[in-house]
Design a protein around this motif. Structure first.
Motif, PDB file in Angstrom:
ATOM      1  N   GLU A 180       0.983  -1.162  -0.129  1.00  0.00           N
ATOM      2  CA  GLU A 180      -0.059  -0.050  -0.095  1.00  0.00           C
ATOM      3  C   GLU A 180       0.745   1.286  -0.069  1.00  0.00           C
ATOM      4  N   SER A 181       2.081   1.237   0.816  1.00  0.00           N
ATOM      5  CA  SER A 181       2.861   2.269   0.859  1.00  0.00           C
ATOM      6  C   SER A 181       3.686   2.420  -0.417  1.00  0.00           C
ATOM      7  N   ARG A 182       4.004   1.533  -1.000  1.00  0.00           N
ATOM      8  CA  ARG A 182       4.659   1.567  -2.284  1.00  0.00           C
ATOM      9  C   ARG A 182       3.742   2.139  -3.394  1.00  0.00           C
ATOM     10  N   GLN A 183       2.504   1.887  -3.499  1.00  0.00           N
ATOM     11  CA  GLN A 183       1.711   2.329  -4.401  1.00  0.00           C
ATOM     12  C   GLN A 183       1.371   3.711  -4.255  1.00  0.00           C
ATOM     13  N   ARG A 184       1.431   4.221  -2.796  1.00  0.00           N
ATOM     14  CA  ARG A 184       0.971   5.624  -2.455  1.00  0.00           C
ATOM     15  C   ARG A 184       2.102   6.220  -3.034  1.00  0.00           C
ATOM     16  N   ILE A 185       3.427   5.892  -2.458  1.00  0.00           N
ATOM     17  CA  ILE A 185       4.599   6.779  -2.935  1.00  0.00           C
ATOM     18  C   ILE A 185       4.736   6.632  -4.429  1.00  0.00           C
ATOM     19  N   ASP A 186       4.544   5.559  -5.099  1.00  0.00           N
ATOM     20  CA  ASP A 186       4.440   5.405  -6.494  1.00  0.00           C
ATOM     21  C   ASP A 186       5.917   5.068  -6.758  1.00  0.00           C
ATOM     22  N   ILE A 187       6.492   4.172  -5.958  1.00  0.00           N
ATOM     23  CA  ILE A 187       7.862   3.848  -6.246  1.00  0.00           C
ATOM     24  C   ILE A 187       8.003   2.683  -7.410  1.00  0.00           C
ATOM     25  N   ARG A 188       8.757   2.933  -8.304  1.00  0.00           N
ATOM     26  CA  ARG A 188       9.022   2.088  -9.822  1.00  0.00           C
ATOM     27  C   ARG A 188      10.359   1.904  -9.994  1.00  0.00           C
ATOM     28  N   GLU A 189      10.615   0.866 -10.640  1.00  0.00           N
ATOM     29  CA  GLU A 189      11.757   0.350 -10.915  1.00  0.00           C
ATOM     30  C   GLU A 189      12.625   1.782 -11.852  1.00  0.00           C
ATOM     31  N   ASN A 190      13.758   1.942 -11.776  1.00  0.00           N
ATOM     32  CA  ASN A 190      14.491   3.084 -12.231  1.00  0.00           C
ATOM     33  C   ASN A 190      14.512   4.487 -11.592  1.00  0.00           C
ATOM     34  N   ASP A 191      13.338   4.558 -10.733  1.00  0.00           N
ATOM     35  CA  ASP A 191      13.494   5.773 -10.053  1.00  0.00           C
ATOM     36  C   ASP A 191      14.550   6.152  -9.122  1.00  0.00           C
ATOM     37  N   GLU A 192      14.779   7.279  -8.898  1.00  0.00           N
ATOM     38  CA  GLU A 192      15.802   8.051  -8.134  1.00  0.00           C
ATOM     39  C   GLU A 192      15.079   7.931  -6.967  1.00  0.00           C
ATOM     40  N   VAL A 193      15.729   7.409  -5.623  1.00  0.00           N
ATOM     41  CA  VAL A 193      14.979   7.651  -4.533  1.00  0.00           C
ATOM     42  C   VAL A 193      16.051   7.869  -3.300  1.00  0.00           C
ATOM     43  N   TRP A 194      15.878   8.169  -2.141  1.00  0.00           N
ATOM     44  CA  TRP A 194      16.407   7.956  -1.174  1.00  0.00           C
ATOM     45  C   TRP A 194      16.124   7.007  -0.080  1.00  0.00           C
ATOM     46  N   VAL A 195      17.093   6.342   0.589  1.00  0.00           N
ATOM     47  CA  VAL A 195      17.155   5.353   1.439  1.00  0.00           C
ATOM     48  C   VAL A 195      17.726   5.650   2.659  1.00  0.00           C
ATOM     49  N   GLY A 196      17.127   5.398   3.752  1.00  0.00           N
ATOM     50  CA  GLY A 196      17.437   5.812   5.020  1.00  0.00           C
ATOM     51  C   GLY A 196      17.171   4.874   6.338  1.00  0.00           C
ATOM     52  N   PHE A 197      18.011   4.980   7.159  1.00  0.00           N
ATOM     53  CA  PHE A 197      17.642   4.077   8.532  1.00  0.00           C
ATOM     54  C   PHE A 197      18.354   4.756   9.579  1.00  0.00           C
ATOM     55  N   ASN A 198      17.726   4.526  10.792  1.00  0.00           N
ATOM     56  CA  ASN A 198      18.208   5.046  12.073  1.00  0.00           C
ATOM     57  C   ASN A 198      19.463   4.419  12.625  1.00  0.00           C
ATOM     58  N   ALA A 199      20.449   5.096  13.375  1.00  0.00           N
ATOM     59  CA  ALA A 199      21.574   4.568  13.769  1.00  0.00           C
ATOM     60  C   ALA A 199      21.349   3.617  14.911  1.00  0.00           C
ATOM     61  N   PHE A 200      20.114   3.567  15.602  1.00  0.00           N
ATOM     62  CA  PHE A 200      19.723   2.474  16.507  1.00  0.00           C
ATOM     63  C   PHE A 200      19.313   1.058  15.769  1.00  0.00           C
ATOM     64  N   SER A 201      19.192   1.181  14.687  1.00  0.00           N
ATOM     65  CA  SER A 201      18.760  -0.023  13.776  1.00  0.00           C
ATOM     66  C   SER A 201      20.017  -0.848  13.345  1.00  0.00           C
ATOM     67  N   VAL A 202      21.105  -0.158  13.482  1.00  0.00           N
ATOM     68  CA  VAL A 202      22.564  -0.753  12.930  1.00  0.00           C
ATOM     69  C   VAL A 202      23.060  -1.951  13.824  1.00  0.00           C
ATOM     70  N   VAL A 203      23.321  -3.024  13.185  1.00  0.00           N
ATOM     71  CA  VAL A 203      23.811  -4.184  14.107  1.00  0.00           C
ATOM     72  C   VAL A 203      25.461  -4.206  13.648  1.00  0.00           C
ATOM     73  N   LEU A 204      26.247  -4.190  14.756  1.00  0.00           N
ATOM     74  CA  LEU A 204      27.474  -4.249  14.479  1.00  0.00           C
ATOM     75  C   LEU A 204      28.233  -6.033  14.348  1.00  0.00           C
ATOM     76  N   HIS A 205      29.162  -6.297  13.743  1.00  0.00           N
ATOM     77  CA  HIS A 205      29.854  -7.469  13.884  1.00  0.00           C
ATOM     78  C   HIS A 205      31.094  -7.370  13.509  1.00  0.00           C
ATOM     79  N   VAL A 206      31.900  -8.073  14.656  1.00  0.00           N
ATOM     80  CA  VAL A 206      33.410  -8.001  14.389  1.00  0.00           C
ATOM     81  C   VAL A 206      33.670  -9.441  14.073  1.00  0.00           C
ATOM     82  N   ASP A 207      34.843  -9.498  13.134  1.00  0.00           N
ATOM     83  CA  ASP A 207      35.321 -10.828  12.959  1.00  0.00           C
ATOM     84  C   ASP A 207      35.982 -11.561  13.814  1.00  0.00           C
TER      85      ASP A 207
END
Length: 351
Positions: free
Chosen positions: A324-351
Motif C-alpha cells: 500500500e505504501s509503495r503504491q501511495r508513494i508510487d515507487i517504480r523500477e529505475n526511480d531515483e530515491v533516497w533510502v535511510g535508516f536510524n543509527a539504533f537499527s544498525v547491528v555491528l559484527h566483528v570478525d
C-alpha cells in the motif's frame, strides 16, 4: 552522496550477453568435473585434471589465463586458502597479489595437484599450451549448450567479476581481487591496508561457500570515530566503498566487542528498518544514515513488497515496505530515491 558519483567500473553488473550468470557458471563447472572424472587411464585423467584446476582457479579468482599458467605449486597456500597471482606471465614482470579462496576449493586443488599420496606437484604443472587450454574450454562450454565465446577464459573472468558485484562485494575489493589498476579511487580506499581488504574478501568467500547469508544491507569498513556517552556510544564507520554509517550501541556492547577507532567491522541493517523516500532532495527525517540511489528491482506481494536500491559504488540496500505504501508513494523500477535508516537499527559484527 549523489547517485551518479561512483568509482571506475569494472564491468556492468547485469548480464549483457558477454558474461555467464551464476547458474551457467555452475553448469560449466559440473561439465569440467564430469569430464575430468570420466577417463579410466591415469595419464588421461591427470591431463584433464590439470585443465580442471586451471578452470577452477579462473572461475573462482577471476585470474587471467597467463597468471594461472605461470603459477608454481608454492603459489597456492593450502593451509591459509590463498593463491598468489602475478602479472607478466612466466617472467612475472608485473605486480603480484594474494587472492582468497574457499576451503573447499583449496582442498580440491590440493587433491588435484598433489594427488592422494600427497606427493609434491611438479614445478611446471600449470605450464600448458594456452591454445590447448582455450580449445578445452570451448569444448566444455559447447557440451552444455553454452556458446563458445562465453566459454573463453576472458569471459569466465568477466563473469566472475559480475558475480562478485551482484553478490554486493564492494567495487574496490573486486578491483583488488582481479588485479585492476585503481588510479581514480576515492581517498577512503587507500586508507585500507591489504590485510583489511583481504578480511572483507574472506567474508564474501565464506558467505558464498555457505550460501546461508546475504551481504545485502551490509557495510564493510573500519571505525573512524567513537563518541562515548553515559549509557550509549555513537560509532562512525567509513566503509570500503566510501560510505559513512552511524550506529548507536550500549557502552557495555562497546566494551564487550572491544571496539576502537581503526578496527575493521561489519555494519548491517535489517530490510524492514530501511525506509524509502521518493524525493529529489535529501528528506528531513530522524534517520542518521541516508543514501541516494536507483531502484533496481521490486518484488511485489499482496501485503508487503521488497524494494532493492543500488546506491553509489554498486552497494545494494533492500527495504521491505507495505505494498500500500509503495503504491501511495508510487515507487517504480529505475526511480531515483533516497533510502535511510536510524543509527539504533544498525547491528555491528566483528570478525
Amino acid at each position: 552522496m549523489p547517485a551518479d558519483t561512483h568509482h571506475a567500473r569494472i564491468t556492468p553488473t547485469g548480464n549483457d550477453g558477454r558474461c555467464l550468470d551464476t547458474a551457467q557458471m555452475e553448469k560449466l563447472e559440473q561439465s569440467f568435473l564430469s569430464w575430468a572424472d570420466a577417463p579410466l587411464r591415469s595419464d588421461t585423467r591427470r591431463s584433464r585434471e590439470r585443465i580442471l584446476a586451471i578452470f577452477l582457479l579462473i572461475r573462482n579468482t577471476g585470474a587471467r589465463l597467463n597468471e594461472v599458467l605461470s603459477l608454481k605449486p608454492s603459489d597456492i597456500d593450502f593451509k591459509n586458502h590463498m593463491v598468489q597471482l602475478c602479472k607478466g606471465g612466466a617472467k612475472r614482470s608485473g605486480p603480484c597479489r594474494e587472492v582468497e579462496i574457499s576451503e573447499a576449493l583449496s582442498s580440491e586443488l590440493d587433491k588435484i595437484l598433489n594427488g592422494p599420496e600427497k606427493k609434491s606437484a611438479p614445478r611446471g604443472i600449470f605450464q600448458v599450451d594456452p591454445g590447448h587450454v582455450r580449445r578445452k574450454f570451448y569444448e566444455r562450454a559447447e557440451a552444455v549448450g553454452i556458446p563458445r565465446e562465453l566459454g573463453t577464459p576472458d569471459a569466465i573472468r568477466r563473469s566472475r567479476a559480475v558475480e562478485l558485484l551482484q553478490n554486493n562485494m564492494p567495487i574496490p575489493v573486486v578491483q583488488k581481487i582481479l588485479g585492476h589498476g585503481t588510479p581514480n579511487l576515492v581517498a577512503s580506499y587507500v586508507e585500507f591496508s591489504n590485510d583489511e581488504m583481504k578480511q572483507v574478501a574472506r567474508y564474501f568467500v565464506d558467505k558464498e561457500t555457505s550460501r546461508k547469508t546475504s551481504a545485502r544491507n551490509a557495510f564493510f569498513g573500519k571505525i573512524s570515530r567513537i563518541r562515548k556517552g553515559d549509557i550509549q556510544s555513537v560509532i562512525e564507520i567509513l566503509s570500503v566503498a566510501g560510505h559513512t554509517v552511524v550506529a548507536v550501541i550500549t557502552n557495555d556492547s562497546l566494551s564487550r566487542l572491544g571496539l576502537r577507532p581503526g578496527a575493521m567491522i561489519i555494519a548491517e541493517v535489517k530490510a524492514p528498518w530501511v525506509t524509502v523516500y521518493k524525493s529529489d532532495k535529501e528528506p528531513n527525517s530522524t534517520a542518521q544514515n541516508s543514501f541516494r540511489g536507483i531502484v533496481q528491482r521490486i518484488t511485489r506481494g499482496k501485503v508487503a513488497s521488497e524494494v532493492v536500491v543500488r546506491v553509489a559504488d554498486g552497494l545494494e540496500l533492500c527495504s521491505i515496505i507495505t505494498e500500500e505504501s509503495r503504491q501511495r508513494i508510487d515507487i517504480r523500477e529505475n526511480d531515483e530515491v533516497w533510502v535511510g535508516f536510524n543509527a539504533f537499527s544498525v547491528v555491528l559484527h566483528v570478525d
